[in-house]
Design a protein around this motif. Structure first.
Motif, mmCIF file in Angstrom:
data_model
loop_
_atom_site.group_PDB
_atom_site.id
_atom_site.type_symbol
_atom_site.label_atom_id
_atom_site.label_comp_id
_atom_site.label_asym_id
_atom_site.label_seq_id
_atom_site.Cartn_x
_atom_site.Cartn_y
_atom_site.Cartn_z
ATOM 1 N N ALA A 1 0.846 -1.211 0.000
ATOM 2 C CA ALA A 1 0.000 0.000 0.000
ATOM 3 C C ALA A 1 0.875 1.252 0.000
ATOM 4 C CB ALA A 1 -0.910 -0.005 1.229
ATOM 5 N N ALA A 2 0.371 2.298 -0.625
ATOM 6 C CA ALA A 2 1.113 3.564 -0.648
ATOM 7 C C ALA A 2 1.151 4.157 0.762
ATOM 8 C CB ALA A 2 0.433 4.537 -1.606
ATOM 9 N N ALA A 3 2.218 4.859 1.073
ATOM 10 C CA ALA A 3 2.315 5.521 2.386
ATOM 11 C C ALA A 3 1.223 6.578 2.477
ATOM 12 C CB ALA A 3 3.684 6.158 2.544
ATOM 13 N N ALA A 4 0.681 6.767 3.694
ATOM 14 C CA ALA A 4 -0.370 7.756 3.879
ATOM 15 C C ALA A 4 0.156 9.142 3.491
ATOM 16 C CB ALA A 4 -0.842 7.756 5.332
ATOM 17 N N LYS A 5 -0.662 9.882 2.753
ATOM 18 C CA LYS A 5 -0.297 11.256 2.375
ATOM 19 C C LYS A 5 -0.225 12.118 3.631
ATOM 20 C CE LYS A 5 -3.586 11.479 -0.787
ATOM 21 N NZ LYS A 5 -4.727 12.112 -1.448
ATOM 22 N N PRO A 6 0.746 13.027 3.718
ATOM 23 C CA PRO A 6 0.723 13.931 4.869
ATOM 24 C C PRO A 6 -0.516 14.825 4.788
ATOM 25 C CG PRO A 6 2.442 14.583 3.312
ATOM 26 C CD PRO A 6 1.839 13.316 2.775
ATOM 27 N N LEU A 7 -1.039 15.212 5.948
ATOM 28 C CA LEU A 7 -2.226 16.072 5.969
ATOM 29 C C LEU A 7 -1.866 17.459 5.453
ATOM 30 C CD1 LEU A 7 -3.643 15.013 9.456
ATOM 31 C CD2 LEU A 7 -4.675 14.522 7.212
ATOM 32 N N PRO A 8 -2.832 18.164 4.850
ATOM 33 C CA PRO A 8 -2.563 19.545 4.419
ATOM 34 C C PRO A 8 -2.201 20.423 5.620
ATOM 35 C CG PRO A 8 -4.915 19.002 4.227
ATOM 36 C CD PRO A 8 -4.199 17.732 4.540
ATOM 37 N N ALA A 9 -1.421 21.474 5.378
ATOM 38 C CA ALA A 9 -0.870 22.304 6.466
ATOM 39 C C ALA A 9 -1.942 22.791 7.441
ATOM 40 C CB ALA A 9 -0.107 23.485 5.878
ATOM 41 N N TYR A 10 -3.096 23.234 6.942
ATOM 42 C CA TYR A 10 -4.108 23.802 7.851
ATOM 43 C C TYR A 10 -4.685 22.738 8.779
ATOM 44 C CZ TYR A 10 -7.632 21.620 4.924
ATOM 45 O OH TYR A 10 -8.390 20.683 4.256
ATOM 46 N N ALA A 11 -4.458 21.453 8.446
ATOM 47 C CA ALA A 11 -5.020 20.361 9.253
ATOM 48 C C ALA A 11 -3.926 19.417 9.745
ATOM 49 C CB ALA A 11 -6.056 19.593 8.442
ATOM 50 N N ALA A 12 -2.680 19.888 9.720
ATOM 51 C CA ALA A 12 -1.538 19.026 10.083
ATOM 52 C C ALA A 12 -1.630 18.525 11.514
ATOM 53 C CB ALA A 12 -0.235 19.786 9.865
ATOM 54 N N TRP A 13 -2.382 19.237 12.358
ATOM 55 C CA TRP A 13 -2.531 18.872 13.768
ATOM 56 C C TRP A 13 -3.541 17.754 13.983
ATOM 57 C CZ3 TRP A 13 -7.581 19.762 15.271
ATOM 58 C CH2 TRP A 13 -8.323 20.640 14.441
ATOM 59 N N LYS A 14 -4.212 17.325 12.902
ATOM 60 C CA LYS A 14 -5.236 16.280 13.073
ATOM 61 C C LYS A 14 -4.610 14.890 13.102
ATOM 62 C CE LYS A 14 -9.256 18.736 11.495
ATOM 63 N NZ LYS A 14 -10.554 18.370 12.092
ATOM 64 N N ASN A 15 -5.420 13.909 13.479
ATOM 65 C CA ASN A 15 -4.971 12.529 13.603
ATOM 66 C C ASN A 15 -5.147 11.800 12.263
ATOM 67 O OD1 ASN A 15 -4.621 9.839 14.188
ATOM 68 N ND2 ASN A 15 -5.674 9.965 16.169
ATOM 69 N N ALA A 16 -4.050 11.729 11.500
ATOM 70 C CA ALA A 16 -4.122 11.189 10.137
ATOM 71 C C ALA A 16 -4.653 9.751 10.112
ATOM 72 C CB ALA A 16 -2.750 11.265 9.472
ATOM 73 N N ALA A 17 -4.334 8.978 11.145
ATOM 74 C CA ALA A 17 -4.747 7.564 11.158
ATOM 75 C C ALA A 17 -6.266 7.415 11.241
ATOM 76 C CB ALA A 17 -4.083 6.851 12.331
ATOM 77 N N GLN A 18 -6.940 8.431 11.753
ATOM 78 C CA GLN A 18 -8.396 8.357 11.921
ATOM 79 C C GLN A 18 -9.143 9.000 10.755
ATOM 80 O OE1 GLN A 18 -8.836 6.338 14.167
ATOM 81 N NE2 GLN A 18 -8.817 7.129 16.258
ATOM 82 N N LEU A 19 -8.396 9.482 9.763
ATOM 83 C CA LEU A 19 -9.017 10.225 8.660
ATOM 84 C C LEU A 19 -8.738 9.566 7.315
ATOM 85 C CD1 LEU A 19 -7.939 13.763 9.929
ATOM 86 C CD2 LEU A 19 -10.309 12.958 9.805
ATOM 87 N N ILE A 20 -9.707 9.666 6.431
ATOM 88 C CA ILE A 20 -9.517 9.269 5.035
ATOM 89 C C ILE A 20 -9.280 10.569 4.280
ATOM 90 C CG2 ILE A 20 -10.580 8.213 3.000
ATOM 91 C CD1 ILE A 20 -12.601 6.901 5.108
ATOM 92 N N GLN A 21 -8.139 10.665 3.606
ATOM 93 C CA GLN A 21 -7.830 11.912 2.915
ATOM 94 C C GLN A 21 -8.241 11.790 1.448
ATOM 95 O OE1 GLN A 21 -4.165 15.054 2.484
ATOM 96 N NE2 GLN A 21 -3.814 13.267 3.726
ATOM 97 N N HIS A 22 -9.409 12.366 1.122
ATOM 98 C CA HIS A 22 -9.876 12.311 -0.269
ATOM 99 C C HIS A 22 -9.114 13.300 -1.130
ATOM 100 C CE1 HIS A 22 -13.309 9.654 0.532
ATOM 101 N NE2 HIS A 22 -13.569 10.392 1.597
ATOM 102 N N SER A 23 -8.832 14.474 -0.580
ATOM 103 C CA SER A 23 -8.075 15.511 -1.288
ATOM 104 C C SER A 23 -7.583 16.467 -0.215
ATOM 105 C CB SER A 23 -8.971 16.270 -2.275
ATOM 106 O OG SER A 23 -9.830 17.149 -1.565
#
Ligand code: MSS
Length: 366
Positions: A1-23
């Motif tokens: 699987a591809a590595a998880a994309k880093p979150l966008p800067a305005y949301a970098a403080w969020k928990n990436a593991a709990q989110l699906i990043q559509h865009s």
């Protein structure tokens, strides 16, 4: 699987593991992340931005943010510092994108294919909008809508009306609307509309204008594209038009958050089937759960504190399940006796999907 994309800067403080990043402008909460308490933590709350978020510098001096108010007897601009002197209330609301559940439409409408995670239940603190109206001498005559405008910098070289985030809601929403500067006990983040956001409890997400720059009480709906043609219940195959119903109040809806197929097989015996239910502007009266795809229904128990009619209720059904395959569904009823629909209302853009059938999940018990 591809590595998880880093979150966008305005949301970098969020928990990436709990989110699906559509865009970079659409982050969805994982269904398995909702948990069983009432409040959705900011770190896993979904994000939807129609335009790139403003520069984070707008949060440097929150109290200096200005809101212009028109359509009142004494129209003028107010600084956030002044708004903070006009009153204080806290309300728990479900915030949900009108396209939540779009991913279940077989027609694959264009737009983010959210399943359940473009929603959350959060606490907002701020000043009731009606207090602001009173402070400005009351409504001007003949005003039928509250029109809020977002504070984004608009892209150059395009008609502003085609991109600006500006929505009108019926004036009756004034009873409950809030200008919020705090969410879940923290200063409002840029991701969720800081420094100041219009909250219209019980109304679909798009009506809750982030970084609100201007509020106008108006005799007509905004002519902005997002109001006139966007977010309308356009019949499939037709063209969007201003005479089609706009997405405003949310309808009664529920879904199950556990057990889920993605969290693996369940051990036979007692199983706690849990999920969330809300009724837009109406309180939840009850929730029924089915383990056989909707043939038989059992009353679930509402769990946890009741944070008012705009919040969601967690529910649970404790049931003994022998090994096998089970299709779990939930069906909510609101305080007015309206029952969650079995089927979605087909529409071009995949809005307002409240179908209990679409939200059912099939699990394996071993
Ligand atoms: N606001 C502004 N200003 N901008 C934008 O973009 N978006 C919408 C709302 N508001 C916007 C605004 C939408 S669309 C939604 S959902 C919401 O928001 C979201 O939120 P969060 O906080 O979650 O992100 Mo659909 O219906």
């Amino acid at each position: 699987a591809a590595a998880a994309k880093p979150l966008p800067a305005y949301a970098a403080w969020k928990n990436a593991a709990q989110l699906i990043q559509h865009s970079s402008s659409t982050l969805e909460t994982r269904r398995s992340a909702f948990g069983t308490s009432v409040i959705t933590p900011a770190s896993q709350l979904y994000v939807r931005n129609n335009l790139p978020a403003p520069d984070a510098a707008i949060l440097d001096d929150r109290d200096a943010w200005t809101l212009s108010v028109e359509g009142v007897k004494n129209p003028r601009s107010l600084r956030l510092a002044e708004l903070k002197t006009l009153g204080l209330e806290t309300v728990a609301t479900v915030i949900q994108c009108s396209g939540n559940g779009r991913g279940f439409f077989p027609s694959k409408p264009s737009g983010t294919p959210w399943t359940v995670g473009a929603a959350g239940c959060v606490l907002w603190s701020g000043v009731p909008l009606r207090n602001v109206v009173t402070a400005l001498g009351g409504l001007a005559d003949g005003m039928l809508y509250i029109t809020g405008t977002g504070g984004e910098k608009l892209p150059e070289g395009v008609d502003p009306g085609s991109v600006i985030v500006e929505r009108s809601v019926p004036i009756k929403a004034l009873e409950d609307a809030l200008l919020a500067w705090e969410m879940n006990g923290e200063p409002l983040s840029l991701a969720h509309g800081g420094p100041l956001r219009l909250i219209v409890p019980g109304y679909q997400g798009v009506n809750n204008i982030k970084y609100v720059k201007s509020l106008a009480f108006t005799a007509q709906e905004s002519k902005a594209r997002i109001m006139s043609h966007g977010y309308r219940m356009t019949p499939a195959g037709a063209k969007a038009a201003p005479d089609q119903p706009s997405v405003l109040e949310m309808g009664v809806k529920s879904w199950i958050n556990g057990p889920l197929p993605e969290t693996g097989p369940v051990k036979e015996g007692l199983v706690q089937i849990h999920g969330v239910a809300f009724g837009g502007t109406q309180a939840i009266k009850g929730v029924e759960v089915s383990v056989d795809g909707g043939k038989n229904w059992y009353p679930a128990r509402l769990v946890g504190p009741d944070l008012g009619r705009f919040a969601w209720r967690q529910f649970v059904l404790s049931v003994r399940l022998p090994a096998g395959s089970y299709t779990l569904a939930s069906r909510a009823t609101d305080a007015q006796g309206q029952v969650q629909a079995e089927l979605r209302e087909e529409n071009l853009s995949g809005y307002n999907n409240n179908s209990w059938r679409d939200h059912a999940v099939t699990i394996t018990v071993v």
